[in-house]
Structures are given as C-alpha cells and as structure tokens.
Design a protein around this motif. Structure first.
Motif, PDB file in Angstrom:
ATOM      1  N   GLY A 147      -1.105   9.774   7.062  1.00 35.06           N
ATOM      2  CA  GLY A 147       0.370   9.529   7.427  1.00 35.06           C
ATOM      3  C   GLY A 147       0.793   8.458   8.185  1.00 35.06           C
ATOM      4  N   LEU A 148      -0.038   7.391   8.572  1.00 31.52           N
ATOM      5  CA  LEU A 148       0.272   6.447   9.684  1.00 31.52           C
ATOM      6  C   LEU A 148       0.783   5.384   8.585  1.00 31.52           C
ATOM      7  N   PHE A 149       1.928   4.487   8.826  1.00 35.04           N
ATOM      8  CA  PHE A 149       2.380   3.398   8.126  1.00 35.04           C
ATOM      9  C   PHE A 149       1.409   2.048   8.301  1.00 35.04           C
ATOM     10  N   TYR A 150       1.393   1.349   7.319  1.00 33.70           N
ATOM     11  CA  TYR A 150       0.610   0.115   7.651  1.00 33.70           C
ATOM     12  C   TYR A 150       1.290  -0.724   8.455  1.00 33.70           C
ATOM     13  N   PRO A 151       0.278  -1.143   9.599  1.00 32.80           N
ATOM     14  CA  PRO A 151       0.894  -2.092  10.593  1.00 32.80           C
ATOM     15  C   PRO A 151       0.916  -3.411  10.399  1.00 32.80           C
ATOM     16  N   GLY A 185      -4.729  -5.707   2.504  1.00 34.82           N
ATOM     17  CA  GLY A 185      -4.339  -4.742   3.882  1.00 34.82           C
ATOM     18  C   GLY A 185      -3.649  -3.400   3.289  1.00 34.82           C
ATOM     19  N   THR A 186      -2.489  -3.897   2.596  1.00 34.20           N
ATOM     20  CA  THR A 186      -1.845  -2.778   1.731  1.00 34.20           C
ATOM     21  C   THR A 186      -2.597  -1.669   1.336  1.00 34.20           C
ATOM     22  N   LEU A 187      -3.632  -2.216   0.201  1.00 36.56           N
ATOM     23  CA  LEU A 187      -4.416  -1.465  -0.590  1.00 36.56           C
ATOM     24  C   LEU A 187      -5.357  -0.842   0.017  1.00 36.56           C
ATOM     25  N   ARG A 188      -5.826  -1.397   1.036  1.00 40.73           N
ATOM     26  CA  ARG A 188      -7.030  -0.779   1.825  1.00 40.73           C
ATOM     27  C   ARG A 188      -6.393   0.343   2.482  1.00 40.73           C
ATOM     28  N   HIS A 189      -5.121   0.230   3.213  1.00 39.28           N
ATOM     29  CA  HIS A 189      -4.532   1.069   4.116  1.00 39.28           C
ATOM     30  C   HIS A 189      -4.154   2.316   3.269  1.00 39.28           C
ATOM     31  N   GLU A 244       6.157   0.863   3.740  1.00 32.20           N
ATOM     32  CA  GLU A 244       6.008   2.539   3.852  1.00 32.20           C
ATOM     33  C   GLU A 244       4.613   2.968   3.099  1.00 32.20           C
ATOM     34  N   ALA A 245       3.730   2.033   3.199  1.00 32.35           N
ATOM     35  CA  ALA A 245       2.359   2.297   2.606  1.00 32.35           C
ATOM     36  C   ALA A 245       1.789   3.461   3.815  1.00 32.35           C
ATOM     37  N   ARG A 246       1.178   4.438   3.372  1.00 32.26           N
ATOM     38  CA  ARG A 246       0.659   5.301   4.511  1.00 32.26           C
ATOM     39  C   ARG A 246      -1.041   5.498   4.066  1.00 32.26           C
ATOM     40  N   ASP A 247      -1.689   5.857   5.305  1.00 31.33           N
ATOM     41  CA  ASP A 247      -2.987   6.067   5.089  1.00 31.33           C
ATOM     42  C   ASP A 247      -3.221   7.602   4.935  1.00 31.33           C
TER      43      ASP A 247
END
Length: 389
Positions: free
Chosen positions: A320-324, A352-356, A314-317
C-alpha cells in the motif's frame, strides 16, 4: 481479454510464417503412434477428437476443418487395422466426427470475436491518435518524450491528455488529467485540447489561454447537463500549463490547476516546484483569489520539466505504499546525470511505476518530459525555428 490478439498471432509465427498447424499435427501423430504401439485392448485412437479442438484454439477456420477431416480419416485407418474384436466401432466414429464439426463451429465464433476485437482496438487507437496527436521528435524546437498507459487494457484510451502548441507568442505545453474514466473523460479531454491548440497559438498572454480553458470546461459541462448526463456534469480536470517565451530562453512560465507541480530534473539534481494555489479546471467559481497565478521559473541548461498524472503519483505496491517518484528520480540522476534527458527520464518513471505496482495500474498513467535544447538556452537563433500548426 488480457492478451492482445495481434501479440498471440505473432507468437505463432517464425520468420513471418505461421506455425499454428504444428501443435495439432504433432498431437495427431503422437496419438496415432501410441495407438499402433500399444496392446490392442488399450485403444487410444479415439483421443484424436482432441486434435480439431486444439486447432480451433490457434488455427483458422480452414485449418481447423482440415484437422477435423484428418482426425476422422486417421481414426478410420487405425480402427480398421485391428481385428474385429479390437475395433472401437461406430459410436467412437460418431464422437470424432461430431467433435470435428463442433471444433470448426467454435473456431468460426472465435475468429469472428477476434476480428471484432481488432476492429475495436483500431477504433480506440484512432481515437487516441485524435485526442493525443503524435508529436514529432523536434516539434516546436523542444526536446520532449511522453508515454501514455491506459488502466483499461481493452479501451486503450482515457482521460489523460497532453500536447505541445507552437505559435507566434512562444511555445505552450498542456498536461492534464480529467476526473473520472470512460468515454465521458475522453470527450472532456478532447474539448480541452481543441481549445488549447487554438488559444495556445493565438493568445499572446498565457493567463488568457488559462481563462479560455476554464471557459471551455464550463461550456462543456453545460452541454453535458443539457444532454441529461447528470453523472458527468460535475466533471473537472487538473492540469499544468507551461509557456516557453521566445525572448526568455532561461525560464518557463507555469500555471497549475490543482495538479501535482512539475519536477525540474537536471544533471545536478532534482527540485520540485511548490504546489500551486489554483483549483482544477471547472472549479474556478470556488476560488476566492481568482484564477491561479502565472509563475516564471528559472530553467537552466539541460534541465527537464517532468510532469506525471495520478497513475504515477498514486501507484501503490503490495504493502500500500505510494511510488516514491522524487526519490527514485533523484537517485537515478545521481548515478547517471544523463537520466535528465527526456526520453531516459520517461522510460525510468514508466518502468519504475509498473515495477512498483506490479503492472496493475489503478488509473490512467501519463509521463511527460520536456526541455529546451541547449542551443536555445545559450541563445543560438537556430534553435528558435519551429513548426507551427
């Protein structure tokens, strides 16, 4: 408080020695030199009142007191060096003196608060180690890696949980996420892990382990209700329960309790298990078909099971896009097949999650990767040895 007290202390050290005294000392010397090298009408020496104030922010109480005294003495020396018509006089002397006293008091309050925060951090770390016990790198003969990131920087512990339990009936793995946050979620996670560690060791059937977890969840909710904590009595947990049977080295048993199914990551690509039909732990009475089924899934050599919690999915940039997750893992494995190794895989997903999401986690985040060593999948008896606890 966003920064870590320990981290700030380390930034003020060089080769193990504190250099917190350097900034206020340089400020004191700079003010004094400027004052002596300017015209008499432009008196700057009163600015030494800033010196103990700076020391109060970065030094200890004793260091701040030393700088308060040095500032006062420096003021006296500089003020008496001019003819009488250029002296600042008693009012500014009192200003420097009172400023030094207030700086020492402020430093004492700051140090006390930091000590209290460090104590709370130690308590939180101890709680986390109790709930999420440290796992040796070769625990139960499985290659594994995990990372846990709390969305609450100060609390450092939340409702995500994971563990590996070896036993006479194979090795069991549990990864899950308790609904909600706070100490109530931690309590629930601890209750489920305690049951898993016992049932995972003693029960020969993985379905029985699942039943024991569901029963424990219901009992825990009953206890919460009896305590009058109505806001927590409907709490539930999503989870994935894995079984690595000793007699089937090329497969894994999977039970999904309303959780995102694992990704199976290997050098040849990524495949995702179909979503499980099971409901979260604590909601079994709502299931028309009974408990979730046990699925036996082929697991080839060098394939790793990747499990994550909501903090990843559920991580969003900023848009508002979810982490792929699946796409990023697939691309990384295609570029370097060694990414399928548990430690590399966990690091990839964490970074990747933290960056996203720009480092702003909306939920507790767990990334867990586990696989059998290649020697076990090839039938090497030496790979079956495991510690039991």
């Amino acid at each position: 408080m966003k920064g870590d007290v320990r981290s700030r202390g380390e930034l003020l050290r060089i080769r193990g020695r504190s250099v917190a005294w350097v900034p206020p000392l340089l400020l004191l010397a700079g003010i004094t030199l400027i004052d002596f090298n300017t015209a008499g009408e432009f008196r700057m020496i009163t600015w030494v009142v800033l010196v103990p104030g700076i020391a109060a922010a970065i030094c200890g109480v004793r260091g701040t007191a030393v700088f308060a005294v040095l500032a006062l003495l420096t003021y006296l020396l500089a003020d008496t060096s001019y003819p009488n018509r250029y002296q600042s006089g008693l009012p500014d002397f009192l200003l420097v003196g009172i400023g030094g006293v207030l700086a020492v008091l402020a430093c004492a309050v700051r140090v006390r608060g930091e000590r209290k925060m460090l104590h709370m951090r130690d308590v939180a770390d101890t709680t986390r180690r109790t709930v999420l016990r440290p796992l040796p790198s070769d625990w139960a003969g499985l290659e594994h890696a995990a990372v846990y990131l709390s969305s609450d920087v100060d609390a450092r512990v939340g409702g995500d949980f994971y563990d590996i339990q070896p036993g006479p009936h194979g090795t069991r793995v549990l990864v899950g996420d308790v609904q909600g946050k706070g100490l109530g979620a931690v309590e629930t996670a601890a209750a489920l892990l305690g049951t898993f560690r016992e049932a995972g060791y003693h029960e020969p059937d993985l379905r029985t382990v699942a039943d024991r977890l569901e029963t424990r969840m219901l009992r825990h909710r009953g206890h919460i209700k009896a305590l009058g904590r109505g806001d927590e009595e409907h709490r539930f947990a999503t989870a994935v329960l894995l079984g690595f049977p000793d007699d089937v080295p090329d497969a894994v048993d999977v039970i999904v309790f309303g959780h995102d199914p694992p990704l199976i990551v290997g050098p040849d690509g990524v495949r995702q298990l179909p979503a499980g039909e099971g409901l979260p732990l604590g909601l079994a009475e709502l299931a028309a078909d009974g408990p979730p089924p046990v699925r036996r899934v082929p697991l080839a050599a060098a394939e790793t099971l990747l499990l994550t919690t909501d903090g990843v999915t559920e991580a969003r940039d900023a848009e508002g896009l979810f982490y792929p997750l699946a796409a990023e893992v697939t691309d990384a494995v295609a570029a370097d097949p060694r990414t399928a190794e548990p430690r590399r895989l966990v690091d990839l997903v964490r970074d990747g999650t933290l960056r996203h999401c720009g480092g702003r986690l909306a939920d507790d985040t767990t990334v867990f990767a586990v696989r059998r060593p290649a020697r076990q999948q090839l039938g090497d008896p030496a790979g079956k040895g495991r510690l039991q606890s």
